[in-house]
Every structure is written in C-alpha cells, then in structure tokens.
Write an enzyme that holds these catalytic residues in place. Structure first.
Site, short mmCIF file in Angstrom:
data_model
loop_
_atom_site.label_atom_id
_atom_site.label_comp_id
_atom_site.label_asym_id
_atom_site.label_seq_id
_atom_site.Cartn_x
_atom_site.Cartn_y
_atom_site.Cartn_z
N GLY A 12 0.83 -1.21 0.00
CA GLY A 12 0.00 0.00 0.00
C GLY A 12 0.86 1.26 0.00
N LYS A 77 -0.66 -6.80 -5.38
CA LYS A 77 -1.28 -8.05 -5.80
C LYS A 77 -0.47 -8.87 -6.81
CE LYS A 77 -4.54 -5.74 -8.96
NZ LYS A 77 -3.86 -4.56 -9.29
N GLY A 113 6.05 -2.63 3.54
CA GLY A 113 5.49 -2.76 4.90
C GLY A 113 5.56 -4.20 5.37
N SER A 116 4.83 -6.98 2.62
CA SER A 116 5.86 -7.12 1.58
C SER A 116 7.19 -7.54 2.16
CB SER A 116 5.98 -5.84 0.74
OG SER A 116 5.35 -4.77 1.31
N THR A 139 4.72 2.24 6.05
CA THR A 139 3.31 1.86 6.22
C THR A 139 2.61 2.89 7.08
OG1 THR A 139 1.75 0.34 7.27
CG2 THR A 139 3.97 0.24 8.10
N ASP A 141 0.27 2.18 8.85
CA ASP A 141 -0.18 1.46 10.04
C ASP A 141 0.86 1.48 11.18
OD1 ASP A 141 -2.19 0.78 8.27
OD2 ASP A 141 -1.38 -1.20 7.84
N HIS A 287 -9.44 5.81 2.28
CA HIS A 287 -8.13 6.02 1.64
C HIS A 287 -7.64 7.44 1.67
CE1 HIS A 287 -8.99 1.96 0.39
NE2 HIS A 287 -7.70 1.84 0.12
O1 F6P Z 1 -1.74 -1.31 5.21
C1 F6P Z 1 -2.15 -0.05 4.80
C2 F6P Z 1 -3.63 0.01 4.64
O2 F6P Z 1 -3.98 1.33 4.27
C3 F6P Z 1 -4.44 -0.46 5.85
O3 F6P Z 1 -4.47 0.49 6.88
C4 F6P Z 1 -5.76 -0.77 5.21
O4 F6P Z 1 -6.50 -1.73 5.94
C5 F6P Z 1 -5.36 -1.34 3.89
O5 F6P Z 1 -4.06 -0.84 3.59
C6 F6P Z 1 -6.28 -1.01 2.75
O6 F6P Z 1 -5.86 -1.75 1.66
P1 F6P Z 1 -6.44 -1.53 0.19
O7 F6P Z 1 -5.88 -0.23 -0.32
O8 F6P Z 1 -5.91 -2.70 -0.54
O9 F6P Z 1 -7.92 -1.50 0.32
#
Ligand code: F6P
Length: 368
Positions: A12, A77, A113, A116, A139, A141, A287
């Site tokens: 991400g 992915k 993160g 990965s 990340t 997170d 997002h």
């Molecule tokens: O790991 C980063 C993150 O933004 C998380 O906080 C969130 O759950 C996830 O990615 C969202 O993933 P995606 O962009 O694949 O929906």
C-alpha cells in the site's frame, strides 16, 4: 559501465515514499551509481512484464518531498495475481531473481510494509547469495517491528487528526456522537495517536478489548454533563462478538498474500449507540488517510532512509532493514526482524499513558 542499483515500492502506498526515492537518486548519482526505478512493485521486476525507468537527480525535484503516493507506482497483488493464473510461489520468486539478474543490478532498495517484508524474507531465503537488498519500512499502520516509525505514519496521523477536528464542529452543532473509523489493520497506532492529538473521548484499538457498556456510560456522562456530544475513534480491525473480520476457514495459498477486508466497526458502534438513544453517525475515513502533503517527519526519515540505503549497498551491506530509533537511523538484519515482524501497541506506549492520565477510554488495560 556504471554500477547499477534498483529501487522498488511494494504494498500500500503512503506519503514519504517519494522523499526516499529522491534521496536515493541524488545519493546514487553522487557516488557514481546508476539508479533504476522499478515500477509497479514486483511486476516491474518480472522479466515478462519488465517496467523500469532511470532515475536521475534532475528527474526527482523538491516536489518529491511533499507529494504523496509513489512515482514508481505500487503493487499489492503481484503474488496473488500470479497464483490465480496458476503460478506457484517458487516460480514467482524465481521471476524476481531472473529480473534482478537480467537488469544487472548490484543492489536493490526495497521499500515495503509488513506484508511485503514477509515476501522479501521468502525471497532472501530462496536465493540467499544473489540478492543484495536493503529494506526501508513504510506503512501508515506503523506496525513494522524494530523501528519507532515507518515512512507514512506521521502524515497519516496528521490527516486523521485534521479530519477529526473538522468532524468535531458538526458533532457539537448537532449534539451528536460521531464515530470515526480509521485504518491501521491489526494495529491501533493511527487511531490512538490521532485520537490523542485531536482530543477524542473514546479510542478503541484492536490491542485492548473494550466493553460496550463502558462506551455507553462514557457517552452518557458526556451528555449528562451538558457537553452533549462525543467523539469516538475506532480502528478498523476492532471486533465485537457480533462482528468478526476473519474467516477461520480461509486458508488457501494465495490468501497469505492478500489483505483482510474490514467490515464496518464504526457503523456497528454508531448503530449500537442509536439503539441506546444517542443520535450518532459513523464516518469511515478510508483512503484519504493514504494521501496528504507529506509531514515533516516523513520527509526527514524518508530522505534519510533513501540516502542511507544507497550508502549501505555501496558499502557492501545486504539483508538489512533501516530503522528509526530514538532519533537515529539504525540497521537491523532482516532475519532478526522476521522473528517478530509485527509491532503492536502495548501498555508502555506514550499515548496509552496520556489516555490513561486524561481519562480517555481506550479499552480494558491490565495496569490502570
Ligand atoms: O496497510 C495499509 C492500509 O492502508 C491499511 O491500513 C488498510 O486496511 C489497507 O491498507 C487497505 O488496503 P487496500 O488499499 O488494498 O484497500
């Protein structure tokens, strides 16, 4: 021929990645190395989908310091997609090694993160003598172990803090309880840090179990005191008996490379409060938390990580991750990191102590 390094962003995106890319381009150039930006994460390294660009200091101007996202694009992915197309994990690891060799890379800066980094560990175990890799943690997170901070966390906390402050005015005007659901996967860092920074009344994180009865009592107290509104921040992975995110039966091979999708704990809590008679709304920030003008700390650690990663590779170091600890950039071996890649909140965290001192409910703690 100039020696050649590569740089890739995997997983991400977040703010601060471009700061690291810019610094790596400048530092590589100063040391007489060529830098290839591998685009679209692992896809750009697979020989059948090669995608890369030469990065020079001129290409990476100061705007890289403030812009979010990754100029190299990212990828969450490549492994799952290949597996869905019938490739085995071994074949995919081999693609990466083949790409590294075909591009004649002398080293690779890997920005990723926790997910990965797990793939990186598999790669390093698969071909231990081939890949010279220095990893940089990123990340929003902030759940990568052995570093105080990963690139992207500070900006995400700023974005969330500002959003909560904006929501507070409407909560006050309408005398409502606002439940703000934030990202973070299984870690509650974004929720706790942004919740503390914005003066939230209740902050729920996956690390500490909460009691709905206590949440209701706190909200009631706020209304009874005449304040008549409440701000609740909840991390997306918080669960309740009625809302479980994980499907215990899902165990296919590709699943370990794909993220769990969370199911709306914010709305669940808001509905519960509505049933108790409190007008409530849920807001899922989503997002928006991955964008925003890069915070100063992310610019600084991103720049520092980018330049130090080049220094490390040029000095012949490999199999390490850079980390930021106590205001310094340090190095840990990726194999040590893998003994516990995921970091979680614990009761010694500064923001847990702030919450306890100020009477903010963050769930059931052992020591309070
Ligand atoms: O790991 C980063 C993150 O933004 C998380 O906080 C969130 O759950 C996830 O990615 C969202 O993933 P995606 O962009 O694949 O929906």
């Amino acid at each position: 021929m100039k020696k050649r390094l590569g740089i890739v962003t995997v997983g991400g995106d977040c703010s601060g990645l471009n700061s690291a890319i810019r610094a790596a381009a400048i530092r590589a150039d100063r040391l007489g190395y060529e830098l290839l930006g591998i685009r679209r994460g692992f896809f750009g390294l697979f020989p059948e989908s090669f995608d890369y660009v030469r990065l020079t200091p001129e290409d990476c101007n100061e705007e890289f310091l403030t812009s979010s996202g990754s100029v190299l694009f990212s990828d969450t992915k490549s492994f799952t997609t290949c597996m869905e197309h019938g490739r085995s994990q071994k074949e995919i690891l081999q693609f990466v090694c083949d790409g590294y060799k075909k591009l004649s890379l002398d080293g690779l800066i890997f920005i990723g993160g926790d997910g990965s980094l797990t793939i990186l560990e598999e790669l390093l175990n698969y071909e231990p003598n081939l890949l010279n890799v220095v990893a940089i943690p990123k990340t929003i997170d902030n759940d990568v172990n052995m570093t105080d901070c990963a690139i992207g966390f500070s900006t995400a906390v700023e974005v969330v803090t500002e959003a909560i402050s904006n929501i507070r005015s409407t909560a006050k005007s309408h005398q409502r309880t606002m439940v703000i659901e934030v990202m973070g996967r299984d870690a509650g860092f974004i929720a706790l840090y942004a919740g503390v920074a914005s003066g939230a009344d209740i902050i729920l994180v996956p690390e500490f179990k909460y009691k709905m009865g206590k949440v209701i009592d706190m909200v009631r107290r706020s209304y009874d005191s005449g304040r008549k509104y409440c701000i609740i921040v909840v991390a997306e992975a918080v669960e309740s008996a009625a809302l479980k995110h994980r499907d215990a039966n899902s165990c296919d091979e590709a699943a370990k490379y794909s993220a769990i999708k969370y199911k709306g704990i914010g709305q669940f809590i808001a509905d519960h409060l509505k049933n108790e008679g409190f007008e409530s709304r849920a807001v899922t920030l989503g997002h928006v938390q991955r964008g925003g003008t890069t915070a100063i700390l992310d610019r600084i650690i991103g720049t520092s990580f980018g330049a130090e990663a080049v220094n490390s590779l040029v000095a012949g170091e490999r199999g390490i991750m850079l980390c930021y600890r106590g205001g310094k950039i340090e190095k840990v071996s990726i194999s040590d990191l893998m003994h516990g890649i995921n970091k979680r909140l614990d009761e010694s965290d500064m923001c847990v102590k702030i919450a306890v001192n100020l009477g903010v409910y963050i769930g059931e703690l052992r020591n309070s």
